[in-house]
Design a protein around this motif. Sequence first.
Motif, PDB file in Angstrom:
ATOM      1  N   LEU A 167       4.816  -0.141   0.254  1.00  0.00           N
ATOM      2  CA  LEU A 167       5.234  -0.280   1.651  1.00  0.00           C
ATOM      3  C   LEU A 167       5.315  -1.751   2.055  1.00  0.00           C
ATOM      4  CD1 LEU A 167       3.152   2.656   3.083  1.00  0.00           C
ATOM      5  CD2 LEU A 167       5.637   2.449   3.251  1.00  0.00           C
ATOM      6  N   ASN A 168       6.249  -2.036   2.943  1.00  0.00           N
ATOM      7  CA  ASN A 168       6.398  -3.387   3.492  1.00  0.00           C
ATOM      8  C   ASN A 168       6.587  -3.279   5.000  1.00  0.00           C
ATOM      9  OD1 ASN A 168       9.372  -3.261   4.101  1.00  0.00           O
ATOM     10  ND2 ASN A 168       9.442  -2.893   1.872  1.00  0.00           N
ATOM     11  N   PRO A 169       6.473  -4.386   5.710  1.00  0.00           N
ATOM     12  CA  PRO A 169       6.544  -4.324   7.181  1.00  0.00           C
ATOM     13  C   PRO A 169       7.832  -3.701   7.712  1.00  0.00           C
ATOM     14  CG  PRO A 169       5.591  -6.403   6.507  1.00  0.00           C
ATOM     15  CD  PRO A 169       6.044  -5.719   5.248  1.00  0.00           C
ATOM     16  N   GLU A 170       8.920  -3.780   6.953  1.00  0.00           N
ATOM     17  CA  GLU A 170      10.178  -3.169   7.402  1.00  0.00           C
ATOM     18  C   GLU A 170      10.108  -1.642   7.433  1.00  0.00           C
ATOM     19  OE1 GLU A 170      10.490  -7.057   6.883  1.00  0.00           O
ATOM     20  OE2 GLU A 170      10.129  -5.799   5.116  1.00  0.00           O
ATOM     21  N   ASP A 171       9.077  -1.081   6.817  1.00  0.00           N
ATOM     22  CA  ASP A 171       8.897   0.373   6.831  1.00  0.00           C
ATOM     23  C   ASP A 171       8.153   0.853   8.073  1.00  0.00           C
ATOM     24  OD1 ASP A 171       8.261   0.066   3.337  1.00  0.00           O
ATOM     25  OD2 ASP A 171      10.100   0.841   4.253  1.00  0.00           O
ATOM     26  N   THR A 172       7.696  -0.069   8.894  1.00  0.00           N
ATOM     27  CA  THR A 172       6.983   0.301  10.116  1.00  0.00           C
ATOM     28  C   THR A 172       7.910   1.069  11.052  1.00  0.00           C
ATOM     29  OG1 THR A 172       5.470  -1.583   9.993  1.00  0.00           O
ATOM     30  CG2 THR A 172       5.831  -0.594  12.159  1.00  0.00           C
ATOM     31  N   VAL A 193      14.806   2.961   0.607  1.00  0.00           N
ATOM     32  CA  VAL A 193      13.532   3.498   0.129  1.00  0.00           C
ATOM     33  C   VAL A 193      13.595   4.026  -1.300  1.00  0.00           C
ATOM     34  CG1 VAL A 193      12.947   4.134   2.508  1.00  0.00           C
ATOM     35  CG2 VAL A 193      13.870   5.880   0.946  1.00  0.00           C
ATOM     36  N   LYS A 194      14.785   3.990  -1.913  1.00  0.00           N
ATOM     37  CA  LYS A 194      14.922   4.502  -3.278  1.00  0.00           C
ATOM     38  C   LYS A 194      13.970   3.788  -4.219  1.00  0.00           C
ATOM     39  CE  LYS A 194      19.662   6.239  -3.352  1.00  0.00           C
ATOM     40  NZ  LYS A 194      21.055   5.987  -3.793  1.00  0.00           N
ATOM     41  N   GLY A 195      13.313   4.586  -5.051  1.00  0.00           N
ATOM     42  CA  GLY A 195      12.373   4.027  -6.008  1.00  0.00           C
ATOM     43  C   GLY A 195      10.976   3.830  -5.448  1.00  0.00           C
ATOM     44  N   ARG A 196      10.838   3.949  -4.132  1.00  0.00           N
ATOM     45  CA  ARG A 196       9.524   3.763  -3.503  1.00  0.00           C
ATOM     46  C   ARG A 196       9.005   5.029  -2.832  1.00  0.00           C
ATOM     47  NH1 ARG A 196       8.974   0.404   0.710  1.00  0.00           N
ATOM     48  NH2 ARG A 196      11.100   0.727   1.488  1.00  0.00           N
ATOM     49  N   PHE A 197       9.906   5.829  -2.279  1.00  0.00           N
ATOM     50  CA  PHE A 197       9.522   7.050  -1.566  1.00  0.00           C
ATOM     51  C   PHE A 197       9.900   8.263  -2.397  1.00  0.00           C
ATOM     52  CE2 PHE A 197       9.761   5.420   3.122  1.00  0.00           C
ATOM     53  CZ  PHE A 197       8.964   4.345   2.782  1.00  0.00           C
ATOM     54  N   THR A 198       9.088   9.313  -2.290  1.00  0.00           N
ATOM     55  CA  THR A 198       9.370  10.574  -2.955  1.00  0.00           C
ATOM     56  C   THR A 198       9.140  11.711  -1.977  1.00  0.00           C
ATOM     57  OG1 THR A 198       8.650   9.680  -5.097  1.00  0.00           O
ATOM     58  CG2 THR A 198       8.830  12.081  -4.894  1.00  0.00           C
ATOM     59  N   VAL A 199      10.151  12.551  -1.829  1.00  0.00           N
ATOM     60  CA  VAL A 199      10.034  13.718  -0.953  1.00  0.00           C
ATOM     61  C   VAL A 199       9.821  14.954  -1.815  1.00  0.00           C
ATOM     62  CG1 VAL A 199      12.544  14.089  -0.900  1.00  0.00           C
ATOM     63  CG2 VAL A 199      11.107  14.992   0.948  1.00  0.00           C
ATOM     64  N   SER A 200       8.983  15.864  -1.315  1.00  0.00           N
ATOM     65  CA  SER A 200       8.724  17.114  -2.028  1.00  0.00           C
ATOM     66  C   SER A 200       8.438  18.208  -1.019  1.00  0.00           C
ATOM     67  CB  SER A 200       7.551  16.940  -3.001  1.00  0.00           C
ATOM     68  OG  SER A 200       6.370  16.600  -2.309  1.00  0.00           O
ATOM     69  N   GLY A 255       0.804  -1.217   0.000  1.00  0.00           N
ATOM     70  CA  GLY A 255       0.000   0.000   0.000  1.00  0.00           C
ATOM     71  C   GLY A 255       0.839   1.270   0.000  1.00  0.00           C
ATOM     72  N   SER A 256       0.134   2.390   0.052  1.00  0.00           N
ATOM     73  CA  SER A 256       0.783   3.696   0.001  1.00  0.00           C
ATOM     74  C   SER A 256       0.259   4.604   1.100  1.00  0.00           C
ATOM     75  CB  SER A 256       0.519   4.368  -1.354  1.00  0.00           C
ATOM     76  OG  SER A 256       1.046   3.606  -2.427  1.00  0.00           O
ATOM     77  N   LEU A 257       1.096   5.532   1.489  1.00  0.00           N
ATOM     78  CA  LEU A 257       0.721   6.598   2.411  1.00  0.00           C
ATOM     79  C   LEU A 257       1.439   7.870   1.990  1.00  0.00           C
ATOM     80  CD1 LEU A 257       0.895   4.988   5.987  1.00  0.00           C
ATOM     81  CD2 LEU A 257      -1.156   5.803   4.834  1.00  0.00           C
ATOM     82  N   ARG A 258       0.826   8.991   2.302  1.00  0.00           N
ATOM     83  CA  ARG A 258       1.460  10.283   2.043  1.00  0.00           C
ATOM     84  C   ARG A 258       1.533  11.038   3.358  1.00  0.00           C
ATOM     85  NH1 ARG A 258      -0.348  15.712  -0.297  1.00  0.00           N
ATOM     86  NH2 ARG A 258       1.435  16.486  -1.500  1.00  0.00           N
ATOM     87  N   LEU A 259       2.742  11.284   3.797  1.00  0.00           N
ATOM     88  CA  LEU A 259       2.951  12.040   5.015  1.00  0.00           C
ATOM     89  C   LEU A 259       3.112  13.521   4.689  1.00  0.00           C
ATOM     90  CD1 LEU A 259       5.526   9.752   6.876  1.00  0.00           C
ATOM     91  CD2 LEU A 259       3.029   9.605   6.835  1.00  0.00           C
ATOM     92  N   PHE A 298       6.478  16.940   2.086  1.00  0.00           N
ATOM     93  CA  PHE A 298       5.686  15.722   1.969  1.00  0.00           C
ATOM     94  C   PHE A 298       6.591  14.515   1.741  1.00  0.00           C
ATOM     95  CE2 PHE A 298       1.913  18.231   1.725  1.00  0.00           C
ATOM     96  CZ  PHE A 298       2.257  19.369   1.005  1.00  0.00           C
ATOM     97  N   LEU A 299       6.065  13.355   2.106  1.00  0.00           N
ATOM     98  CA  LEU A 299       6.754  12.109   1.818  1.00  0.00           C
ATOM     99  C   LEU A 299       5.725  11.131   1.272  1.00  0.00           C
ATOM    100  CD1 LEU A 299       9.522  10.655   1.983  1.00  0.00           C
ATOM    101  CD2 LEU A 299       8.721   9.669   4.153  1.00  0.00           C
ATOM    102  N   GLN A 300       5.806  10.884  -0.022  1.00  0.00           N
ATOM    103  CA  GLN A 300       4.943   9.904  -0.653  1.00  0.00           C
ATOM    104  C   GLN A 300       5.614   8.546  -0.559  1.00  0.00           C
ATOM    105  OE1 GLN A 300       1.807  10.199  -2.152  1.00  0.00           O
ATOM    106  NE2 GLN A 300       1.913   7.965  -2.247  1.00  0.00           N
ATOM    107  N   MET A 301       4.936   7.598   0.057  1.00  0.00           N
ATOM    108  CA  MET A 301       5.504   6.275   0.292  1.00  0.00           C
ATOM    109  C   MET A 301       4.673   5.232  -0.433  1.00  0.00           C
ATOM    110  SD  MET A 301       6.432   6.572   4.353  1.00  0.00           S
ATOM    111  CE  MET A 301       4.721   6.532   4.858  1.00  0.00           C
ATOM    112  N   ASN A 302       5.291   4.541  -1.374  1.00  0.00           N
ATOM    113  CA  ASN A 302       4.625   3.499  -2.146  1.00  0.00           C
ATOM    114  C   ASN A 302       5.278   2.149  -1.884  1.00  0.00           C
ATOM    115  OD1 ASN A 302       3.024   5.526  -3.363  1.00  0.00           O
ATOM    116  ND2 ASN A 302       4.540   5.827  -4.983  1.00  0.00           N
TER     117      ASN A 302
END
Length: 116
Positions: free
Chosen positions: A85-90, A63-70, A16-20, A79-83
């Motif tokens: 996601l896996n349990p190690e990102d907890t 996180v390269k290739g999965r997260f984007t900061v803007s 899944g994805s989240l945007r912080l 912002f931090l767009q996180m795509n």
Amino acid sequence: QVQLKESGGGLVQTGGSLRLSCVASPVISTIPTLGWYRQAPGKQREVVATITSTGGTNYADSVKGRFTVSRDNAENAVFLQMNSLNPEDTAIYSCYASGLASGNYWGRGTQVTVSS
């Protein structure tokens, strides 16, 4: 003084994805570097992404290739767009501001939990 407040964390399934979001006050346009770090229980704190005032970005290898900061100076936010996601990102994700003459600042963080 800079105040930072994060939002957008939550519980998401693997893949899944989240945007912080992190809103700063008073303004972020003069902050040289904004970034996100995370802290998981029993693990060292890890800086996952940074962005400079000129838009230069850096990412942790994990996180390269999965997260984007803007950053949006008009909204005083980073912002931090996180795509993918896996349990190690907890972890607790916090934003920070650095490079200021007055020192470095960070927010209280927002919890991100990725279920398997």
